[in-house]
Design an enzyme around this catalytic site. Sequence first.
Site, PDB file in Angstrom:
ATOM      1  N   CYS A 113       0.806  -1.191   0.034  1.00  0.00           N
ATOM      2  CA  CYS A 113      -0.072  -0.003   0.085  1.00  0.00           C
ATOM      3  C   CYS A 113       0.804   1.235  -0.041  1.00  0.00           C
ATOM      4  O   CYS A 113       0.427   2.405  -0.486  1.00  0.00           O
ATOM      5  CB  CYS A 113      -1.089  -0.070   1.151  1.00  0.00           C
ATOM      6  SG  CYS A 113      -2.175  -1.172   1.159  1.00  0.00           S
ATOM      7  N   HIS A 245      -3.341   7.222   1.929  1.00  0.00           N
ATOM      8  CA  HIS A 245      -3.844   5.957   1.430  1.00  0.00           C
ATOM      9  C   HIS A 245      -4.941   5.920   2.024  1.00  0.00           C
ATOM     10  O   HIS A 245      -5.466   5.750   3.297  1.00  0.00           O
ATOM     11  CB  HIS A 245      -2.858   5.136   1.973  1.00  0.00           C
ATOM     12  CG  HIS A 245      -3.138   3.774   1.721  1.00  0.00           C
ATOM     13  ND1 HIS A 245      -3.849   3.229   0.634  1.00  0.00           N
ATOM     14  CD2 HIS A 245      -3.321   2.570   2.692  1.00  0.00           C
ATOM     15  CE1 HIS A 245      -4.212   1.859   0.669  1.00  0.00           C
ATOM     16  NE2 HIS A 245      -3.830   1.613   2.000  1.00  0.00           N
ATOM     17  N   ASN A 275     -10.452   0.198  -0.685  1.00  0.00           N
ATOM     18  CA  ASN A 275      -8.997   0.397  -0.570  1.00  0.00           C
ATOM     19  C   ASN A 275      -8.351  -0.057  -1.799  1.00  0.00           C
ATOM     20  O   ASN A 275      -8.159  -1.533  -2.026  1.00  0.00           O
ATOM     21  CB  ASN A 275      -8.610  -0.675   0.671  1.00  0.00           C
ATOM     22  CG  ASN A 275      -7.128  -0.454   1.127  1.00  0.00           C
ATOM     23  OD1 ASN A 275      -6.025  -0.344   0.203  1.00  0.00           O
ATOM     24  ND2 ASN A 275      -6.687  -0.995   2.320  1.00  0.00           N
TER      25      ASN A 275
END
Length: 318
Positions: A113, A245, A275
């Site tokens: 990520c 993020h 996500n």
Amino acid sequence: MNYARVSGTGSYLPSGVLTNADLEKMIDTSDEWIFERTGIRQRHMAAPGETTSDLALHASRRALDAAGLQASELDMILVATTTPDQIFPSTACLLQAKLEVGGCPALDIQAVCSGFVYAVGIADQFIRGGQCRHVLVVGAETLSRITDYTDRGNCILWGDGAGAVILSRSDEPGVISTHLHADGAHRSLLEVPAGPSRNDVTDDKIRMEGRAVFKVAVNTLDQIVDETLKHNGIGKGDIDWLVPHQANIRIIQATAKKLAMSMDRVVVTIETHGNTSAASIPLALDVGVRDGRIKPGELILTEAFGGGFTWGANLIRM
Ligand code: UT7
């Protein structure tokens, strides 16, 4: 002095959508639980046969158009991804072929990520060092391919998409600083166990201890925000936009609180994107730029935490 400045942004979301209502039919969950615990209502899904490099291509073309550049003017292509099309060639090389340009270096960055934050830091070094004038930095994922849709503990999070920026050489900053970290000691909390070298392991889906990862993420992002502000001698009030993020709305809210920022100074896309790992920051950045919220000259802070563990932040003057 050379600086790396954002000269264009682009993004792409595949047309397929998986809503919370769809998930209610697949696992024991509810729209209410998912939205309250994550902030997500839906996520985009790549079509069968649609690969990470396909998503990256759309986002890259849009970023090139926004920068007013031809792909042939690129000096480097970086793709941050955890879901490459294949083991090799890299997704960056496959993207390069789709852009029909050869010659410039192209490589993937695997920092899960945090991949986009890492890739911006790497591109910045090549531009500051004078080796590159224009670098394409992409975050692209088809996480639906590595999601176990029987595991309600994490399948509700993940989505597919791609975001891209062009970083171009400039006399004015630009990427002001990048702060990168990793701690490889926590593999069991967040991983896809299978891989070509561990070829006795067949589990190729995301495994996550969500609650444990959540706690580490919030504490670690607190620290990376402090580190970035301190390094640059700036205060919380100097940041115009947080472009985080998009892991979980509660993690984003915790970082905004740490920065004493109201949520209307935070670019939030998680409700509709889910996500998307390495793609989530460039996707959010492109949304914020195109809808006119993020303006040239404003100061943005990106931050990410993810598998590895990896974490990092970029302070960027737009
Ligand atoms: O992006 C890279 C890094 N990743 C992250 O930062 C993600 C971090 N973690 C998270 O976002 C959250 O931990 C999750 C969204 C994954 C889970 O939320 P949570 O609030 O931490 O839930 P939990 O795992 O602590 O579970 C709480 C309860 C449990 O029931 P009991 O034991 O209290 O009866 C779970 O079984 O919620 C239950 N549960 C669910 N219920 C309905 C877990 N998943 C679901 C679900 N629907 N999908």
